[in-house]
Each structure stands twice: as structure tokens, then as C-alpha cells.
Design a protein around this motif. Sequence first.
Motif, PDB file in Angstrom:
ATOM      1  N   UNK A 107       0.849  -1.191   0.000  1.00 13.30           N
ATOM      2  CA  UNK A 107       0.000   0.000   0.000  1.00 13.30           C
ATOM      3  C   UNK A 107       0.889   1.249   0.000  1.00 13.30           C
ATOM      4  N   UNK A 108       0.560   2.217  -0.855  1.00 11.99           N
ATOM      5  CA  UNK A 108       1.347   3.440  -0.929  1.00 11.99           C
ATOM      6  C   UNK A 108       0.444   4.604  -1.333  1.00 11.99           C
ATOM      7  N   UNK A 109       1.032   5.728  -1.685  1.00 14.22           N
ATOM      8  CA  UNK A 109       0.237   6.910  -2.013  1.00 14.22           C
ATOM      9  C   UNK A 109      -0.650   6.676  -3.238  1.00 14.22           C
ATOM     10  N   UNK A 110      -0.213   5.811  -4.150  1.00 13.38           N
ATOM     11  CA  UNK A 110      -1.042   5.505  -5.316  1.00 13.38           C
ATOM     12  C   UNK A 110      -2.391   4.957  -4.865  1.00 13.38           C
ATOM     13  N   UNK A 111      -2.372   4.041  -3.894  1.00 17.69           N
ATOM     14  CA  UNK A 111      -3.613   3.409  -3.447  1.00 17.69           C
ATOM     15  C   UNK A 111      -4.423   4.342  -2.548  1.00 17.69           C
ATOM     16  N   UNK A 112      -3.742   5.219  -1.818  1.00 15.69           N
ATOM     17  CA  UNK A 112      -4.483   6.245  -1.072  1.00 15.69           C
ATOM     18  C   UNK A 112      -5.295   7.114  -2.023  1.00 15.69           C
ATOM     19  N   UNK A 113      -4.672   7.481  -3.141  1.00 11.99           N
ATOM     20  CA  UNK A 113      -5.375   8.293  -4.135  1.00 11.99           C
ATOM     21  C   UNK A 113      -6.511   7.518  -4.777  1.00 11.99           C
ATOM     22  N   UNK A 114      -6.256   6.255  -5.109  1.00 11.47           N
ATOM     23  CA  UNK A 114      -7.296   5.418  -5.718  1.00 11.47           C
ATOM     24  C   UNK A 114      -8.494   5.289  -4.782  1.00 11.47           C
ATOM     25  N   UNK A 115      -8.232   5.134  -3.490  1.00  6.69           N
ATOM     26  CA  UNK A 115      -9.317   5.008  -2.522  1.00  6.69           C
ATOM     27  C   UNK A 115     -10.095   6.306  -2.393  1.00  6.69           C
ATOM     28  N   UNK A 116      -9.410   7.423  -2.497  1.00  5.21           N
ATOM     29  CA  UNK A 116     -10.080   8.722  -2.357  1.00  5.21           C
ATOM     30  C   UNK A 116     -11.096   8.976  -3.462  1.00  5.21           C
ATOM     31  N   UNK A 117     -10.984   8.242  -4.579  1.00  6.23           N
ATOM     32  CA  UNK A 117     -11.905   8.407  -5.699  1.00  6.23           C
ATOM     33  C   UNK A 117     -13.141   7.515  -5.578  1.00  6.23           C
ATOM     34  N   UNK A 118     -13.175   6.692  -4.534  1.00  4.59           N
ATOM     35  CA  UNK A 118     -14.336   5.822  -4.324  1.00  4.59           C
ATOM     36  C   UNK A 118     -15.412   6.568  -3.534  1.00  4.59           C
ATOM     37  N   UNK A 155     -15.684  -9.841   5.031  1.00  4.73           N
ATOM     38  CA  UNK A 155     -16.434  -9.911   3.781  1.00  4.73           C
ATOM     39  C   UNK A 155     -15.915  -8.808   2.858  1.00  4.73           C
ATOM     40  N   UNK A 156     -15.818  -9.141   1.588  1.00  7.30           N
ATOM     41  CA  UNK A 156     -15.282  -8.220   0.590  1.00  7.30           C
ATOM     42  C   UNK A 156     -16.440  -7.505  -0.095  1.00  7.30           C
ATOM     43  N   UNK A 157     -16.424  -6.168  -0.044  1.00  7.97           N
ATOM     44  CA  UNK A 157     -17.473  -5.366  -0.665  1.00  7.97           C
ATOM     45  C   UNK A 157     -17.070  -4.829  -2.030  1.00  7.97           C
ATOM     46  N   UNK A 158     -15.777  -4.591  -2.248  1.00  7.59           N
ATOM     47  CA  UNK A 158     -15.355  -3.955  -3.498  1.00  7.59           C
ATOM     48  C   UNK A 158     -13.896  -4.260  -3.793  1.00  7.59           C
ATOM     49  N   UNK A 159     -13.546  -4.207  -5.076  1.00  7.66           N
ATOM     50  CA  UNK A 159     -12.165  -4.336  -5.536  1.00  7.66           C
ATOM     51  C   UNK A 159     -11.726  -2.982  -6.074  1.00  7.66           C
ATOM     52  N   UNK A 160     -10.626  -2.461  -5.577  1.00  8.02           N
ATOM     53  CA  UNK A 160     -10.105  -1.206  -6.122  1.00  8.02           C
ATOM     54  C   UNK A 160      -9.608  -1.440  -7.554  1.00  8.02           C
ATOM     55  N   UNK A 161      -9.755  -0.444  -8.430  1.00  9.60           N
ATOM     56  CA  UNK A 161      -9.342  -0.616  -9.835  1.00  9.60           C
ATOM     57  C   UNK A 161      -7.904  -1.102  -9.943  1.00  9.60           C
TER      58      UNK A 161
END
Length: 368
Positions: free
Chosen positions: A14-25, A91-97
Motif C-alpha cells: 500500500x502506498x500513495x497511489x492506493x491512497x489516491x485510488x481510494x479517495x476516488x471511491x 467480507x469483501x465489498x469492493x475491488x479497487x481498480x
Amino acid sequence: MNTLQNAILQAYGWNTYWDTALSHQNENIQRLSPARVVAQFSHSYNIMTESGEHSAIVTGKFEFLAAKRGDYPSVGDWVMVERLPNENRSVIHAVLPRRTAMVRKAAGNVIEDQIIGANLDYLFIVNALNQDFNVRKIERFLVAAWDSGAQPVVLLTKADLCDEPENFARQVENVAPGVPVHFISALLGQGKEALGDYLRAGITIGVTGSSGVGKSTLLNWLAGKPLQEVQGIREADARGRHTTTHRELFLLENGALVMDTPGMRELQLWEAQDGWEHAFADIEELAAQCRYRDCKHDTDQGCAVIEAVNSGALDAKRFSNYKKTARELAHLARKENASSLKTSQKTQRSKPNKSKLRPNKKAYLQED
């Protein structure tokens, strides 16, 4: 939660790329906890969360909304989860892109994709320097690798079985311009230093190839301890037995993440046009010099590709594989289009006919 403050998630990439990806959800997704899929079984997963490893399943809603096999989580995916109260399960609700994904056609007659590994930085394509060495097979894996978005690296294992491994390395380099090629021997401890540039903290590496090429042995060697069971190969044809039965992601002591995968007898390609063009870029460059734009590279006059084959500048077997994989991708595209049309027609037939509905307010409200 600031995910970058969690050491476990950082260790698993996990890094800043995934922080940004999560912020778009959406907000509902952001309220959940991130986790990485580290193992995949038939109907369940193992995930690495901020509090350690859990077993997990997808929610009923996720399963209902999943349109195809590739929508489900795969090893390497970052997923958003909810831990079940008083249980070591989630339980898994979503997959990040996905940032990258190696995909193949699922086995059998079904027209579906199968994710081999997600969010890979490098893809180690492993081939053994024994009777099973096959440069045409390496070409196929390169098509899938380039299409995945990960950087391919070819590893020629069992170098101790070969007197002149450099000759095999040159064969691979001829069909994989710009792709790093390394020959290694776990038995002799040879070649590990050349892999140091890839084995860095937070970097995810997928390992793929046929059974018996030494993928699990490679993993154990890189880890410095037995993580996976290994078996010998059949002496008669140097073919391997299926030792690894599921995909799994391992964290090494140096911080690199290595994904072991079951061996594949044959890699069936999936929507890999971009990867095909990249893998056969030399032939595509020749094709651009043909006299006719729609040249079939068969008997056409002024075909630069055929001229290169006849002169020996282009290996005839490589050209044959180029045409074979092109036909395979075209055939798959036709079947997929036909399947999509059939599904669309079936959906249309299942919809109620508005003209037959009673003209009352209740009926129209139901239809809306």
C-alpha cells in the motif's frame, strides 16, 4: 484511518497511489478497511488486513453484481472489506481498480477471462533449460505480459543442466528485444545477484510458466526457506507435476512480494491485441513497409515480411507464431462478440413488453 501509517499494509504494497485510488471511491467504500488478497481458493480468499491475515468471502451483493469472472477478486488485488464481529473473517465489498493485471482465457469452452495476478510490477516468465525449453511458448507469455502492464523478465532456470546457457539466452533475446533475460540455478546458487534490482520492498512480482520449470523452487530459493512444496519432473520428457494448486502471494524478508502460480500447459490468450503488437513489434515494423496496407503477408507482391523470411532476416517459426496468435485473437474476438450478442438478445427477450402492460398507473410505476 491513514492507511500509510499501518505497517502491515505498507509491507504488502500500500502506498500513495492506493491512497489516491481510494479517495476516488464513494463514501460507503471509503468507510471500509483496505486489505490485499494473498491467496485464492475456489470460493474463498485469504486477505492481509491492518490487523493480520483473515479468511474472506465476497458479499451476496458483490456476487449478484459481478458480470463476469474477472470482476471477482484475484491474488494481488486491493479490496475493501468489513470484518465480521468477533471473528477472524471478513467480507469483501469492493475491488479497487487494478493498476496491472495478467489475464488469460479461462479453461474450457466458456468465453470468460481469468485473472492470473493483479497489481504486478514485474512478471517473471520462467522456462527451464532442459527438454521443455520452448521459445515459442515464451513468446506467448510475452504477449500476455506486455498486455498486463507489468514489466516482463525472462528467467531461464536449471542452468546447471545446460553446458551453454548463453546460447539459449540469445534465442530468447532475439524474440524479446528489450526484455531482461537471466539464467539461474538454484542448485548451484547461481544468478541470484542479478535479480536484486527487482526484489525491492513493496515491489510485487508474479512468477508464471509451465509445470516443472522450477517456479516453486525459485520462490523457496529467493526466500531462503521452504515456502512451497516442490516435486521432481518426469525423466522421460522433463515435464513437471502440478505442485502449486492455487495462486498465493508471499512477503520475503527483503520486503519484496512474490506471487507463485500453478503451472500452465498452455496459455490461452485473452483480448491481448496491444500485448501481441508489442511482443511482435519487429514484425509489425516490417509490415508497415509492405506495398499494400491490407497485406496478408502470404503471397502478396511487395510484402516486406515475406521478403524478410525468405532472406533469413526474420525467423520463419517466429513468423508462424505471429500468424497463429493473430488468428487465435481474432477467433476469440468473434466468439466473444457472438456471446455478447446472444446475452443481449436474451436480456431483451426477458424484458416485459410495455405495449402489453395494462394502461394503469400501477403498471407504469412498476415498469419505471
